[in-house]
Design a protein around this motif. Structure first.
Motif, mmCIF file in Angstrom:
data_model
loop_
_atom_site.group_PDB
_atom_site.id
_atom_site.type_symbol
_atom_site.label_atom_id
_atom_site.label_comp_id
_atom_site.label_asym_id
_atom_site.label_seq_id
_atom_site.Cartn_x
_atom_site.Cartn_y
_atom_site.Cartn_z
ATOM 1 N N ALA A 274 0.841 -1.199 0.000
ATOM 2 C CA ALA A 274 0.000 0.000 0.000
ATOM 3 C C ALA A 274 0.874 1.246 0.000
ATOM 4 C CB ALA A 274 -0.914 -0.005 1.224
ATOM 5 N N PHE A 275 0.330 2.356 -0.515
ATOM 6 C CA PHE A 275 0.988 3.649 -0.373
ATOM 7 C C PHE A 275 0.971 4.029 1.100
ATOM 8 C CE2 PHE A 275 -0.268 3.924 -4.818
ATOM 9 C CZ PHE A 275 0.759 4.643 -5.407
ATOM 10 N N ASP A 276 2.098 4.546 1.615
ATOM 11 C CA ASP A 276 2.097 5.077 2.976
ATOM 12 C C ASP A 276 2.365 6.575 2.924
ATOM 13 O OD1 ASP A 276 4.885 5.436 2.672
ATOM 14 O OD2 ASP A 276 5.328 3.500 3.597
ATOM 15 N N LEU A 277 2.466 7.192 4.088
ATOM 16 C CA LEU A 277 2.589 8.640 4.143
ATOM 17 C C LEU A 277 3.852 9.140 3.447
ATOM 18 C CD1 LEU A 277 1.137 11.119 5.170
ATOM 19 C CD2 LEU A 277 2.287 10.843 7.364
ATOM 20 N N SER A 278 4.914 8.331 3.468
ATOM 21 C CA SER A 278 6.158 8.750 2.814
ATOM 22 C C SER A 278 6.032 8.733 1.296
ATOM 23 C CB SER A 278 7.315 7.846 3.250
ATOM 24 O OG SER A 278 7.145 6.539 2.740
ATOM 25 N N GLN A 279 4.979 8.118 0.758
ATOM 26 C CA GLN A 279 4.784 8.047 -0.695
ATOM 27 C C GLN A 279 3.572 8.865 -1.139
ATOM 28 O OE1 GLN A 279 4.413 3.789 -0.297
ATOM 29 N NE2 GLN A 279 6.292 3.430 -1.440
ATOM 30 N N ALA A 280 3.122 9.769 -0.273
ATOM 31 C CA ALA A 280 1.906 10.529 -0.575
ATOM 32 C C ALA A 280 2.045 11.363 -1.845
ATOM 33 C CB ALA A 280 1.551 11.433 0.610
ATOM 34 N N GLN A 281 3.274 11.782 -2.182
ATOM 35 C CA GLN A 281 3.446 12.618 -3.374
ATOM 36 C C GLN A 281 3.157 11.854 -4.662
ATOM 37 O OE1 GLN A 281 5.838 11.537 -1.392
ATOM 38 N NE2 GLN A 281 7.813 11.308 -2.395
ATOM 39 N N TRP A 282 3.097 10.506 -4.571
ATOM 40 C CA TRP A 282 2.822 9.691 -5.752
ATOM 41 C C TRP A 282 1.415 9.089 -5.732
ATOM 42 C CZ3 TRP A 282 7.943 7.154 -4.140
ATOM 43 C CH2 TRP A 282 9.017 7.931 -4.581
ATOM 44 N N PHE A 283 0.628 9.463 -4.754
ATOM 45 C CA PHE A 283 -0.695 8.860 -4.599
ATOM 46 C C PHE A 283 -1.731 9.716 -5.329
ATOM 47 C CE2 PHE A 283 -4.594 8.187 -1.922
ATOM 48 C CZ PHE A 283 -4.819 6.875 -2.313
ATOM 49 N N PHE A 284 -2.250 9.194 -6.415
ATOM 50 C CA PHE A 284 -3.206 9.939 -7.237
ATOM 51 C C PHE A 284 -4.427 9.074 -7.537
ATOM 52 C CE2 PHE A 284 0.715 12.210 -8.097
ATOM 53 C CZ PHE A 284 0.301 13.529 -8.074
ATOM 54 N N GLY A 285 -5.497 9.757 -7.901
ATOM 55 C CA GLY A 285 -6.723 9.069 -8.293
ATOM 56 C C GLY A 285 -7.772 9.012 -7.206
ATOM 57 N N ARG A 286 -7.381 9.310 -5.963
ATOM 58 C CA ARG A 286 -8.332 9.243 -4.863
ATOM 59 C C ARG A 286 -8.483 10.595 -4.157
ATOM 60 N NH1 ARG A 286 -11.800 4.976 -5.109
ATOM 61 N NH2 ARG A 286 -10.773 2.940 -4.851
ATOM 62 N N GLU A 287 -8.166 11.684 -4.854
ATOM 63 C CA GLU A 287 -8.246 12.997 -4.215
ATOM 64 C C GLU A 287 -9.665 13.303 -3.745
ATOM 65 O OE1 GLU A 287 -4.779 13.039 -7.035
ATOM 66 O OE2 GLU A 287 -6.858 12.333 -7.080
ATOM 67 N N GLN A 288 -10.649 12.984 -4.562
ATOM 68 C CA GLN A 288 -12.035 13.290 -4.202
ATOM 69 C C GLN A 288 -12.459 12.505 -2.962
ATOM 70 O OE1 GLN A 288 -14.824 12.829 -7.412
ATOM 71 N NE2 GLN A 288 -16.628 12.998 -6.091
#
Length: 1023
Positions: A274-288
């Motif tokens: 899973a994406f964690d907080l250290s990878q938040a800059q790459w987490f897209f598609g779930r902004e809404q």
């Protein structure tokens, strides 16, 4: 380039915010928030292993503080980071001192009641750490710059392999904090940098980047400019990825495939993890959805129950919580004043959820985890008070209305799949609900539960959770086509990568998304992330290509192909170990889908039949992201592997009933141990029969641990005691034994006729109590069968593997087995004298040994292998030509044998001349010596094959005689022990273990021959 996430890093956070009444020093309430939030960001953003972080709050006196620093200096190997926040004082001699609770600010007492920085320096200069970082957030901290040393001093920074000092203020300047703020100015700005990043910074935030940022931003806000001193390349130490980094546009001049960044860059796709907080800059598609989740929390400030985030496996709940919600809160997405600085805690329940909650809260509250657990267990409302006290301390002992702890529990279903203690599960649920409700006052926490949707009904059985489940949980559904495109393309852009034309469209097509479809199967998300990571590994320069994607096997097959490729690299023994390890990491669902199971790493390896092989296999599986090893635990990285890898799915389906029995047995044995081995929790009746049958099964995929074996054996013993007390008649006893058929007659009509009953089980249990370790006599000089490597302190060979397997099936852990050297001539005496419990040393079963006329008979179990006699002769003999055994006889050549050899009588009857030597090794050494008069030696063919393989000077002649059987030898008069060994041997011969041991140790020695027919265990019949 070194980083804080490296395994050898040690970080010590120290804060003094309270002092004695007569100290003359004002309190620094922001210390609590500094330590809690900085520690959290170092773990979550910088990747620091939690076990490598130590926090010291309000050290009582200089001695306590100095000892803590000295201890960390002794432990550190890679990077040692010492961080102090509190009051800095100056002694009459101009030295900097660090305040403790006992500090007296009067100048003449500072030197005795505060820790001199010179003492800190002394400890640091003695460390074995390669690099040292000292950060001081205190007044007059600039005096430390240069005290650790400078490049021109003999005892300067070069002595510590790279040193760095960062001070919050100049030599005669005070560090500042804003009253009521959760952080001091300096530490707060550092936390902000690590959490939110620097838009003007590089892709990786280093010490150099951090210092430059602080020197730029703090003076602009009216705070002191930090000072620093560095040596060597310590400034290149990577703290964390820069969350605010945006790469410059790629140059259009060069072709895309030729633009290669020389600096290794991280992959922006986490794969199955899973994406964690250290990878938040790459987490897209779930902004809404992240915004909606933050809004839901804002509207629940006065709610009295947790917020439930629900979705199927693979829908991305963990990423949404770790990289979406927490990152959004830190950026002020929650429309509540002050919410961006609220503390947060993200946990998973684990096997002991109450312990995990208490331990993780320790860093925020300062309350020792063990003490907090006891308090919560006695009264769940105690958690409310602890959180309130923590929030009050962060606000300078002022109760501020509206402040909250954001408590996020991911994978909440683990309270069922991991936690077997019903009481602890209930207390954990009660504590969470109490924190969310406030127990009648203002709620101190916003509690979020991430739950797999197929566990809804299990949660609904708990009244405290029913309101939260009724109030429309936020459902995590499939991502839309546009969201998926964002998830594919945006991380690449942020990382400075390009996607080849049409790659995104091809990926969307293979996911089943076309121009009219609006959503996708949620389980496709981890498959997509894994495929993108694999495509990144196959990239050309900085471009992800269609060819690289095709090489992964496409979305639907990528995970299975990766797993199958890894499995195909293993040899047979490693493949069997891989199967066993993975099955131990699966929780078989009861009315729900199967799930992954988190297991303690040391325990997993300890329970393996081949710990060394298991450790190597585990390392490979972790390196390919099929499993995750973190904080001393192991788990399958994502449950999608259970469905996407056909081989694993087949393993589970083939042994589902056995895995379910093992799963229940593990829970019950742990509960029995936890409750002081309460006899009331032991098995009886059909449950005992099933457990015993599974333990003795040769086809099971997973293995019982020593504790689980002890539990089953104790259950057998309890049944027998109950039978004796009740005086059961024969007919009734017969019925009981039939019910418990799993441990009555383990061979039940097999070709060997091995039988074990209740009486023998009880007697063996008594024998085992008096033998806490199993001493096994083995030989040290038989290649292929049993050898000892002095340099590596390692035993190997067929007999060794056989011994280990027997010991494991007898209920002994590997650390409870002791190998002792024996020889051909002394093994009988060593056994009779009680120096060993068993001998497994190519020991032929003979009538003379079984029925010694002097009363020193030996009992055997087996045989477990059969071997014929053979001759070993020199390859080059100028004096005699030796082609077969007749040449030995016709030329009257003496044949060397070891004392007590079973071949001596046979050779004499054949008319050969026999010469006895001290041992087989003496015979071999004489044969290898060209000037000796020994031209041949006789022994078993498998033993001589090992010598022939090891020494090119010798060769074997044809085997002779009838095959004799090797047995496991023990003293006579212990039928229960023999019965247990026979039972172990039966299981070994019935399953794959026997063939596996032969293939691994003997096949090559014997010319690549396939495993021979398994011997009939005549010595175990009727027992």
């Amino acid at each position: 380039m070194a980083s804080l996430s490296a395994p050898g890093t040690r970080v010590l956070l120290i804060g003094t915010g309270s002092h004695n009444a007569a100290s003359g020093l004002p309190p620094v309430p922001a210390v609590m928030g500094n330590l809690a939030d900085l520690g959290q960001v170092l773990v979550e953003r910088c990747g620091l292993a939690e076990e490598n972080l130590r926090v010291i709050r309000d050290p009582a006196n200089p001695m306590e503080l100095g000892i803590a620093i000295a201890q960390e200096a002794e432990r550190a190997e890679g990077v040692l980071w010492i961080y102090y926040v509190g009051h800095g004082l100056v002694s009459p001699t101009g030295e900097l001192h660090l305040a403790t609770v006992a500090t007296d600010s009067r100048s003449e007492r500072v030197a005795y009641t505060a820790l001199a920085y010179a003492a800190v320096r002394g400890s640091l200069l003695k460390t074995a750490a390669r690099s040292i970082v000292v950060v001081l957030d205190c007044c007059f901290s600039g005096r430390a710059v240069g005290v650790l040393g400078d490049a021109e001093q003999e005892t300067g920074l070069t002595r510590v392999h790279g040193g760095y000092v960062l001070a919050a203020a100049a030599r005669d300047e005070r560090a500042l904090f804003t009253p009521g703020a959760p952080h001091t100015a300096f530490t707060g700005e550092l936390i902000r940098l690590l959490s939110e990043g620097d838009p003007e910074g590089s892709q990786q935030l280093t010490l150099r980047e951090a210092c430059g940022y602080l020197e730029r931003t703090l003076p602009a806000r009216g705070f002191p400019r930090p000072r620093h001193l560095a040596s060597e390349r310590i400034e290149d130490l990577v703290l964390c990825p820069n969350p605010a980094y945006r790469p410059p546009p790629l140059s259009p001049v060069l072709p895309a495939l030729a633009r290669v960044n020389a600096t290794p860059q991280p992959c922006p796709y986490p794969g199955l993890a899973a994406f964690d907080l250290s990878q938040a800059q790459w987490f897209f598609g779930r902004e809404q959805l992240s915004t909606e989740l933050a809004g839901r929390l804002a509207r629940r400030m006065d709610a009295a129950d947790p917020l439930v985030l629900m979705g199927p496996s693979g829908s991305g709940k963990s990423s949404l919580l770790g990289a979406g919600l927490l990152s959004a809160l830190g950026k002020g997405a929650m429309p509540v004043p002050g919410s961006r600085t609220w503390p947060h805690l993200l946990i998973t329940p684990t096997e002991h959820p109450l312990t995990e909650l208490a331990n993780r809260l320790e860093r925020l509250t300062g309350v020792p985890g063990a003490l907090l657990r006891k308090e919560i267990e006695s009264d769940p409302l105690r958690l409310v008070a602890v959180i309130r006290e923590m929030l009050k301390a962060r606000a300078g002992q002022t109760a501020i209305t509206g402040s909250r702890l954001v408590l996020v529990v991911d994978q909440f279903e683990e309270i069922f799949t991991q936690c077997a203690d019903v009481h602890e599960r209930q207390m954990f649920i009660s504590a969470l609900c109490a924190a969310a409700s406030g127990g009648g006052g203002e709620p101190p926490a916003l509690v979020v539960l991430g739950l797999r949707s197929d566990f809804h009904d299990r949660c609904a059985a708990y009244p405290e959770l029913q309101p939260a489940l009724r109030k429309t949980p936020l459902f995590v559904g499939p991502m839309t086509t546009d969201e998926l495109r964002e998830a594919i393309t945006r991380p690449a852009q942020i990382a400075g990568l390009e996607l080849q034309l049409e790659l995104a469209n091809i990926l969307l097509r293979d996911l089943g998304v076309d121009g009219t479809a609006r959503s996708v199967d949620p389980e496709a998300l981890p498959l997509l992330s894994h495929t993108l990571r694999a495509t990144w590994q196959n990239r050309e320069g900085r471009t992800l290509t269609v060819a690289g994607y095709a090489a992964t096997g496409y979305v639907r097959n990528s995970v299975g192909n990766t797993a199958e490729a890894v499995y195909g690299q293993f040899n047979f023994a490693e493949q069997q170990t891989c199967r066993s390890l993975l099955l131990h990491l699966v929780h078989i669902g009861e009315g729900t889908q199967d799930t992954r199971r988190r297991v303690n790493r040391i325990r997993l390896l300890h329970d393996s039949t081949r710990p060394g092989t298991a450790a190597e296999v585990l390392e490979v599986l972790a390196g390919t992201q099929l499993v995750t090893v973190k904080a001393g635990t192991v788990e399958i990285t994502h449950e999608v592997l259970l469905h996407a890898w056909p081989r694993l799915r087949q393993w589970i389906d083939d042994d589902r009933s056995g895995l379910r029995i093992h799963q229940q047995l593990a829970q019950d044995a742990d509960a029995w141990e936890r409750n002081g081995r309460n006899p009331a929790q032991l098995y009886h009746g059909s449950r005992l029969g099933l457990a015993r049958e599974w333990v003795n099964s040769s086809t099971r995929g997973s293995h019982p641990s020593p504790l689980q074996r002890k539990f089953v054996n104790a259950s057998v013993q309890a049944v027998q005691r109950r039978k004796r007390v009740m005086g059961l008649p024969a007919v009734a006893l017969c019925s009981v034994l039939l019910v418990m058929a799993g441990w009555l007659g383990t061979s039940g009509g097999s070709e060997t006729g091995v039988e074990t009953g209740v009486e023998s089980g009880v007697e063996y249990e008594d024998w085992k109590v008096s033998h806490p370790s199993l001493r096994i006599g083995v030989m040290a000089d038989q290649p292929g069968m049993s050898t000892y490597d002095e340099k590596k302190n390692k035993w190997t060979g067929y007999d060794i593997d056989m011994a280990r397997e027997i010991a494991m099936k007898m209920g002994y852990a590997m650390n409870e087995v002791e190998f002792r050297r024996v020889t051909t001539e002394n093994r009988s005496n060593v056994l009779r004298n009680g120096n060993v419990d068993l001998v497994i040393a190519s020991y032929d079963i003979t009538a003379d040994r079984k029925h010694a006329p002097d009363g020193s008979s030996i009992a055997f179990a087996g045989p477990y292998y059969q071997a014929k006699g053979a001759f070993l002769v020199r390859k080059d003999s100028s004096k005699y030509e030796i082609n077969d055994s007749s040449d030995l006889k016709n030329q009257n050549l003496a044949v060397c044998t070891a004392p007590g050899s079973t071949h001596e009588k046979m050779l004499t009857e054949k008319g050969l001349t026999v010469m006895k030597s001290q041992s087989s090794q003496d015979c071999l050494e004489s044969l290898l010596e060209k000037n000796s008069n020994v031209y041949a030696m006789a022994s078993d063919d498998v033993t001589l094959a090992g010598y022939a393989n090891k020494y090119p000077e010798v060769r074997m002649l044809e085997p002779f005689g009838v095959a004799g059987g090797y047995g496991v030898a023990m003293r006579s008069g212990a039928p229960s022990l023999k019965s247990e060994v026979c039972s172990a041997l039966l299981n070994i011969l019935k399953g794959r273990d026997w063939n596996e041991m032969y293939t691994a140790n003997l096949s090559d020695l014997l010319g690549g021959k396939p495993p021979p027919a398994k011997p009939d265990m005549v010595e175990c019949k009727g027992r």
